[in-house]
Scaffold this active site. Sequence first.
Site, PDB file in Angstrom:
ATOM      1  CG  ASP A 278      -2.171   0.870   0.977  1.00 48.02           C
ATOM      2  OD1 ASP A 278      -2.164   1.660   0.008  1.00 48.02           O
ATOM      3  OD2 ASP A 278      -3.133   0.777   1.754  1.00 48.02           O
TER       4      ASP A 278
ATOM      5  CD  GLU B 243      -6.355   6.016   2.471  1.00 47.54           C
ATOM      6  OE1 GLU B 243      -5.383   5.749   3.181  1.00 47.54           O
ATOM      7  OE2 GLU B 243      -6.273   6.122   1.234  1.00 47.54           O
TER       8      GLU B 243
HETATM    9  C1  BGC Z   1      -3.797   8.237  -2.364  1.00 52.65           C
HETATM   10  C2  BGC Z   1      -4.135   7.490  -1.202  1.00 52.65           C
HETATM   11  C3  BGC Z   1      -3.081   7.729  -0.175  1.00 52.65           C
HETATM   12  C4  BGC Z   1      -3.049   9.178   0.164  1.00 52.65           C
HETATM   13  C5  BGC Z   1      -2.087   9.463   1.281  1.00 52.65           C
HETATM   14  C6  BGC Z   1      -3.783   9.657  -1.985  1.00 52.65           C
HETATM   15  O1  BGC Z   1      -3.514  10.414  -3.077  1.00 52.65           O
HETATM   16  O2  BGC Z   1      -4.713   7.918  -3.320  1.00 52.65           O
HETATM   17  O3  BGC Z   1      -4.237   6.209  -1.604  1.00 52.65           O
HETATM   18  O4  BGC Z   1      -3.303   7.016   0.977  1.00 52.65           O
HETATM   19  O5  BGC Z   1      -2.837   9.899  -0.984  1.00 52.65           O
HETATM   20  O6  BGC Z   1      -1.064  10.294   0.998  1.00 52.65           O
HETATM   21  C1  BGC Z   2      -5.140   2.969   0.285  1.00 51.34           C
HETATM   22  C2  BGC Z   2      -5.438   1.848  -0.667  1.00 51.34           C
HETATM   23  C3  BGC Z   2      -5.383   2.343  -2.076  1.00 51.34           C
HETATM   24  C4  BGC Z   2      -4.053   2.990  -2.342  1.00 51.34           C
HETATM   25  C5  BGC Z   2      -3.902   3.540  -3.721  1.00 51.34           C
HETATM   26  C6  BGC Z   2      -3.903   3.709  -0.094  1.00 51.34           C
HETATM   27  O1  BGC Z   2      -3.750   4.839   0.687  1.00 51.34           O
HETATM   28  O2  BGC Z   2      -4.998   2.458   1.589  1.00 51.34           O
HETATM   29  O3  BGC Z   2      -6.674   1.291  -0.370  1.00 51.34           O
HETATM   30  O4  BGC Z   2      -5.612   1.289  -2.958  1.00 51.34           O
HETATM   31  O5  BGC Z   2      -3.857   4.046  -1.431  1.00 51.34           O
HETATM   32  O6  BGC Z   2      -4.635   4.681  -3.896  1.00 51.34           O
END
Ligand code: BGC
Ligand code: BGC
Length: 847
Positions: free
Chosen positions: A327, A527
């Site tokens: 991840d 998240e």
């Molecule tokens: C991503 C997430 C990631 C988040 C944290 C987002 O742009 O899609 O998946 O967890 O940035 O920096």
């Molecule tokens: C998330 C995932 C996601 C990834 C890509 C992460 O922050 O936990 O679920 O697939 O970002 O965007």
Amino acid sequence: MRPLGLAVALSLACALVACSNAPGDDAPLAAEAAGEAGSPWPEVSWPLAEDPAIEARIQALLADMSVEEKVGQLIQGDISTITPDDVRTYHIGSVLAGGNSDPGGRYDASPADWLALADAFHEASMDTADGGHAIPVIFGIDAVHGQSNIVGATLFPHNIGLGATRDAELMRRIGRVTAIETRVTGMEWAFAPTVAVPQDDRWGRTYEGYSESPEVVAEFAPAVVEGLQGKVGDEDFLDDAHVIVSVKHFLGDGGTTAGKDQGDTAVDEATLARVHGAGYPPAIAAGAQSVMASFNSWNGEKMHGNRYLLTDVLKDRMQFGGFVVGDWNGHGQVQGCSNEDCPASINAGLDMPMAPDSWKGMYENTLAAVKSGGIATERLDDAVARILRVKMRLGLFEAGKPSERALGGKFELLGAPEHREVAREAVRESLVLLKNNGGVLPLSPKQRILVAGDGAHNMTKQAGGWTLNWQGTGTRREDFPNATTIFEGIRDQARAAGGEAVLSVDGHYEARPDVAVVVFGEDPYAEFQGDIPNLLYRNGDTTDLDLLKRLKADGIPVVSVFISGRPLWVNREINASDAFVAAWLPGSEGEGVADVLLRDAGGEVQHDFEGTLSFSWPRTAVQYANNVGQEGYDPQFAFGHGLTYASPEELAPLPEEAGVDAGGGQRGLWFARGTPALGVMHAFEGTDGGQQSIHDLPAALPDGSLRMTAVDHGAQESARRIEWAGAGAWRLELNTPTDISRESNGDLTLQFEARVDDSPEGEATLGIGCGDGCGGEVAIGNLLRSLPGGEWTTLAVPLECLATAGADMTKVAMPARLASDGPMVLSVAKVSLESANAAAHTLDCTR
Ligand code: BGC
Ligand code: BGC
């Protein structure tokens, strides 16, 4: 590595006292499936026979690839930082589009731009000009409720709503549609399904899970996998109308203490397997091609470094024959690692680190580790082979560039009528009826229906997080060309039947309506930004409740439609409604709500309610981890509950004791990670003194004098950038005034974690308000000008200064008001009370 002793000790302990997180013994899945005595992990048989042709091809490639090519194959970079040229130069194996990553940096980029980008990456990967091998890149995206990053795509209800349908066959069709729409824009990989089993509804990702019950998750997981990938053995398995899945997040994402995102799941091994692991065996048995490692820890150890679970359990015991992807910089959280360097994670069994902005460092350091023996050749080759195997099963080597494949560029399939029909069916089936007193529902479409509430005509709210951007915020109605809002659905059906539906967000009306449908609920989040301290709806803000009460007081029957990513404590709102429907996060097909709420023109019920709760509904705002099967289970509405028209029931008034005080957040924390703390609201104040509270971003005053957008500080979108084009103020307000006189009697300061992007030319002030005509403020223009521009820092004003200036600390209603009389730009991550020595810059108001 294998923590056997600990596991045995813990399960013994659990036999003696009920383990808090463990559903009852009747959760059958793992218990039945568990194979060899002593192991809680079921043995699974991988459904794909070894393909000698593929294996020979892999061996030939491995024998011929340079070590640089092999390492490149493991790395996944994000399209916001990696270019097709980088893919060519470093022989990168995969790219992803994170939630906020889009072609040209536009969240509303056109489908054609997405496809062109996919083509460019593919072509770069197939370029052999430097003597390397042509190995197609694989492109992953969070197609988590449809191809939800793309304008015009069909948006399905988020998983929490799907769980309420209990319809696994429908999941198969949803997966199929999602795969098709994903292929249209050139990607071959969906980061779905999430098979988390959320145990604490304070978790910001609760809505990504189908259910708190492992059984529901275990039933859905293989259906979604087969929908997205096709069914093993069928002609069309992994063909170019399907994509590969990432079953996520392995393991224990839904079990963290207090529902803290990326936290620690402190449970014994049997619980980990039986509850949180439930989705994996059936998904693997269905041929899932990738599994995503989780951010969380298990009993203190980060999953990205857990060799026992990633290798011994997942790959060996469960015979998982795909690859493990990481991840978002998850490897960087492993002890001893950084985002750029983590051999330990690869040694633990991670095959493809997701290194969005860190891909280059990861490439270089992984290469160095391979060369120095820190990563064994066998491990490297195994990881590469797993990735190549998946690409070959998908036929990617021969597929040509994305736009030349069967579905590439068939943009008419995005939001195609037959796709939207599936989503509309899902909306209908996902609605859960919690109250219907006096049989107020179903409604005649021939009446005058008032449709009120800020969710009534609001695609942003209806779609939730992971929609066009990461948080799902700041989108506009026109970003959803193939969609209907809940209001539009009701309006169209009423109009067709000779009735009338009128939209009035604040519920004011001229012609008296026969009935009101009020749509309200949570604003989007994703998240950790969705983590909350308790289940009190809107921190006790009563705007929606007041609206319901006002309509009731007018004698108008009230139907509430509640939009949310989790069950929340809304007993007061339920009491103030005649009917109450939990609608979750329905997605693009708002008309599915009208299909159930309204009769047809002939007076017949169109569709009865079919949804039943897949998460238990709380009795109080502090009942956040009360799950079906657990000891002491005592929810307001139980798992499986849901009324129907066929068997009407009256609901007696519910208790209105929340169990928590409105506004009872962490003392002295007003604003954190770019959002107001519990019990706090924020607002803009224009020169005329008029104020406007801030909900969705970007936010701006109509005259453009003040504007707020999201910016990054450590984590994505965890701060707010406030631009003053002219005079005005940004202020924080408490739902309930508070007494901080004790805090003021000492060296405490009002502290800002902030960055001066453009310092003020004129005067700027910081104040505290204590009700009408009460307050104190101090000038901070010089302080701001003295700070290093463009750098995050901390600045503080002693509370004593503000008290001296007139603030009555016994009744603080506005804990911070930041005003400027001219242009200035400031980014703010946190506002809190802190001791004086905590700040880098403190105002000296004695001078
Ligand atoms: C991503 C997430 C990631 C988040 C944290 C987002 O742009 O899609 O998946 O967890 O940035 O920096
Ligand atoms: C998330 C995932 C996601 C990834 C890509 C992460 O922050 O936990 O679920 O697939 O970002 O965007």
